[in-house]
Design a protein around this motif. Structure first.
Motif, PDB file in Angstrom:
ATOM      1  N   THR A  43      -4.064  -4.374 -22.350  1.00 31.12           N
ATOM      2  CA  THR A  43      -4.297  -3.213 -21.478  1.00 31.12           C
ATOM      3  C   THR A  43      -3.157  -3.004 -20.492  1.00 31.12           C
ATOM      4  O   THR A  43      -2.771  -1.867 -20.223  1.00 31.12           O
ATOM      5  CB  THR A  43      -5.628  -3.345 -20.708  1.00 31.12           C
ATOM      6  OG1 THR A  43      -5.634  -4.567 -19.977  1.00 31.12           O
ATOM      7  CG2 THR A  43      -6.811  -3.294 -21.634  1.00 31.12           C
ATOM      8  N   THR A  44      -2.582  -4.087 -19.967  1.00 24.48           N
ATOM      9  CA  THR A  44      -1.463  -3.945 -19.039  1.00 24.48           C
ATOM     10  C   THR A  44      -0.248  -3.362 -19.748  1.00 24.48           C
ATOM     11  O   THR A  44       0.423  -2.475 -19.225  1.00 24.48           O
ATOM     12  CB  THR A  44      -1.106  -5.307 -18.413  1.00 24.48           C
ATOM     13  OG1 THR A  44      -2.256  -5.818 -17.753  1.00 24.48           O
ATOM     14  CG2 THR A  44       0.019  -5.172 -17.412  1.00 24.48           C
ATOM     15  N   ARG A  49      -3.402   0.377 -15.155  1.00 24.35           N
ATOM     16  CA  ARG A  49      -3.369  -0.388 -13.908  1.00 24.35           C
ATOM     17  C   ARG A  49      -4.558   0.050 -13.059  1.00 24.35           C
ATOM     18  O   ARG A  49      -5.068   1.154 -13.203  1.00 24.35           O
ATOM     19  CB  ARG A  49      -2.092  -0.113 -13.113  1.00 24.35           C
ATOM     20  CG  ARG A  49      -0.802  -0.410 -13.829  1.00 24.35           C
ATOM     21  CD  ARG A  49      -0.539  -1.905 -13.835  1.00 24.35           C
ATOM     22  NE  ARG A  49       0.804  -2.278 -14.212  1.00 24.35           N
ATOM     23  CZ  ARG A  49       1.281  -2.323 -15.442  1.00 24.35           C
ATOM     24  NH1 ARG A  49       0.518  -1.994 -16.444  1.00 24.35           N
ATOM     25  NH2 ARG A  49       2.506  -2.714 -15.685  1.00 24.35           N
ATOM     26  N   LEU A  50      -4.991  -0.821 -12.174  1.00 24.57           N
ATOM     27  CA  LEU A  50      -6.047  -0.434 -11.248  1.00 24.57           C
ATOM     28  C   LEU A  50      -5.521   0.669 -10.341  1.00 24.57           C
ATOM     29  O   LEU A  50      -4.385   0.594  -9.878  1.00 24.57           O
ATOM     30  CB  LEU A  50      -6.493  -1.630 -10.408  1.00 24.57           C
ATOM     31  CG  LEU A  50      -7.216  -2.744 -11.160  1.00 24.57           C
ATOM     32  CD1 LEU A  50      -7.426  -3.941 -10.240  1.00 24.57           C
ATOM     33  CD2 LEU A  50      -8.541  -2.256 -11.698  1.00 24.57           C
ATOM     34  N   LYS A  60       0.874  -0.438  -4.119  1.00 23.05           N
ATOM     35  CA  LYS A  60      -0.076  -0.077  -5.171  1.00 23.05           C
ATOM     36  C   LYS A  60      -0.200  -1.221  -6.182  1.00 23.05           C
ATOM     37  O   LYS A  60       0.688  -2.047  -6.309  1.00 23.05           O
ATOM     38  CB  LYS A  60       0.391   1.188  -5.882  1.00 23.05           C
ATOM     39  CG  LYS A  60       0.466   2.411  -5.000  1.00 23.05           C
ATOM     40  CD  LYS A  60       0.849   3.606  -5.847  1.00 23.05           C
ATOM     41  CE  LYS A  60       0.948   4.873  -5.043  1.00 23.05           C
ATOM     42  NZ  LYS A  60      -0.122   5.167  -4.157  1.00 23.05           N
ATOM     43  N   PHE A  61      -1.306  -1.217  -6.908  1.00 22.04           N
ATOM     44  CA  PHE A  61      -1.489  -2.200  -7.973  1.00 22.04           C
ATOM     45  C   PHE A  61      -0.365  -2.086  -9.002  1.00 22.04           C
ATOM     46  O   PHE A  61       0.133  -3.085  -9.502  1.00 22.04           O
ATOM     47  CB  PHE A  61      -2.839  -2.017  -8.669  1.00 22.04           C
ATOM     48  CG  PHE A  61      -3.994  -2.561  -7.904  1.00 22.04           C
ATOM     49  CD1 PHE A  61      -4.255  -3.914  -7.898  1.00 22.04           C
ATOM     50  CD2 PHE A  61      -4.830  -1.735  -7.172  1.00 22.04           C
ATOM     51  CE1 PHE A  61      -5.329  -4.438  -7.190  1.00 22.04           C
ATOM     52  CE2 PHE A  61      -5.896  -2.240  -6.466  1.00 22.04           C
ATOM     53  CZ  PHE A  61      -6.148  -3.590  -6.477  1.00 22.04           C
ATOM     54  N   SER A  62       0.046  -0.853  -9.287  1.00 28.44           N
ATOM     55  CA  SER A  62       1.089  -0.644 -10.295  1.00 28.44           C
ATOM     56  C   SER A  62       2.442  -1.172  -9.832  1.00 28.44           C
ATOM     57  O   SER A  62       3.319  -1.433 -10.654  1.00 28.44           O
ATOM     58  CB  SER A  62       1.199   0.841 -10.642  1.00 28.44           C
ATOM     59  OG  SER A  62       1.467   1.598  -9.469  1.00 28.44           O
ATOM     60  N   ASP A  63       2.649  -1.361  -8.533  1.00 27.26           N
ATOM     61  CA  ASP A  63       3.905  -1.910  -8.021  1.00 27.26           C
ATOM     62  C   ASP A  63       4.020  -3.411  -8.266  1.00 27.26           C
ATOM     63  O   ASP A  63       5.113  -3.967  -8.254  1.00 27.26           O
ATOM     64  CB  ASP A  63       4.041  -1.661  -6.511  1.00 27.26           C
ATOM     65  CG  ASP A  63       4.117  -0.174  -6.176  1.00 27.26           C
ATOM     66  OD1 ASP A  63       4.471   0.616  -7.077  1.00 27.26           O
ATOM     67  OD2 ASP A  63       3.800   0.185  -5.030  1.00 27.26           O
ATOM     68  N   GLY A  65       3.080  -5.269 -10.980  1.00 31.35           N
ATOM     69  CA  GLY A  65       3.531  -5.662 -12.305  1.00 31.35           C
ATOM     70  C   GLY A  65       2.674  -6.779 -12.867  1.00 31.35           C
ATOM     71  O   GLY A  65       1.502  -6.918 -12.533  1.00 31.35           O
ATOM     72  N   GLU A  66       3.284  -7.582 -13.713  1.00 31.08           N
ATOM     73  CA  GLU A  66       2.568  -8.686 -14.348  1.00 31.08           C
ATOM     74  C   GLU A  66       3.079  -9.977 -13.721  1.00 31.08           C
ATOM     75  O   GLU A  66       4.176 -10.409 -14.004  1.00 31.08           O
ATOM     76  CB  GLU A  66       2.836  -8.688 -15.843  1.00 31.08           C
ATOM     77  CG  GLU A  66       2.474  -7.378 -16.509  1.00 31.08           C
ATOM     78  CD  GLU A  66       3.162  -7.224 -17.842  1.00 31.08           C
ATOM     79  OE1 GLU A  66       3.542  -8.227 -18.446  1.00 31.08           O
ATOM     80  OE2 GLU A  66       3.313  -6.090 -18.271  1.00 31.08           O
ATOM     81  N   GLN A  70      -1.082 -13.326  -9.848  1.00 33.92           N
ATOM     82  CA  GLN A  70      -2.317 -12.610 -10.178  1.00 33.92           C
ATOM     83  C   GLN A  70      -3.168 -13.429 -11.143  1.00 33.92           C
ATOM     84  O   GLN A  70      -4.382 -13.539 -10.975  1.00 33.92           O
ATOM     85  CB  GLN A  70      -2.003 -11.264 -10.834  1.00 33.92           C
ATOM     86  CG  GLN A  70      -1.372 -10.266  -9.899  1.00 33.92           C
ATOM     87  CD  GLN A  70      -0.866  -9.069 -10.670  1.00 33.92           C
ATOM     88  OE1 GLN A  70      -0.078  -9.211 -11.601  1.00 33.92           O
ATOM     89  NE2 GLN A  70      -1.317  -7.891 -10.287  1.00 33.92           N
TER      90      GLN A  70
END
Length: 150
Positions: A43-44, A49-50, A60-63, A65-66, A70
């Protein structure tokens, strides 16, 4: 399990039921975590992203990354709050319902319960191999079907 008893390294030679139950508990836990990890990886990579911010400063959650942080935080949360038999009323090794979650489990006959437990065990084994494969491919680089560019 449909694959039968398989112990090529002899880890259970002379082991008692308690040792078997401990290894089964660990196998189930790792299988469940790997199922979540595999799904999270897919999904990532697909770009989900949330929504919203993770902190008040606007990050942001998208900032994020992986990140390993986390993953460690989520696994820590699972270990401390979710994946354990708190009430002691587990029906079998790995039963973490704790008297709260049922989803109709008690309505199944013994044969169906055994079948569903075997399915979960084998899906967990497949997920362990799947996430291992994704991690190896990530290090090798290139492209993987469905997942895309690594």
């Amino acid at each position: 399990a449909p694959l039968g008893f398989f112990d090529p390294l002899g880890l259970l030679d002379g082991a008692d039921q308690e040792r078997f139950d401990r290894l089964r508990y660990v196998e189930l836990k790792h299988g469940r975590i790997c199922q979540l990890a595999f799904l999270g990886q897919i999904t990532t990579r697909a770009g989900f992203r949330l929504p919203g911010d993770i902190s008040y400063d606007g990050t942001k959650f998208s900032d994020i990354g992986e990140g390993a942080l986390q993953i460690l935080a989520f696994v820590g949360f699972l270990e401390l709050a979710v994946m354990k038999d708190v009430t002691g009323e587990g029906e079998f090794v790995g039963d973490f319902r704790n008297g709260a979650l049922d989803f109709g489990w008690d309505t199944f006959d013994e044969e169906t319960k055994l079948s569903k437990r075997a399915i979960e065990l084998n899906n967990g084994r497949a997920a362990m191999m799947g996430i291992l494969g994704l991690m190896v491919h990530e290090q090798l680089g290139g492209s993987v079907p469905i997942v895309g560019e690594l």
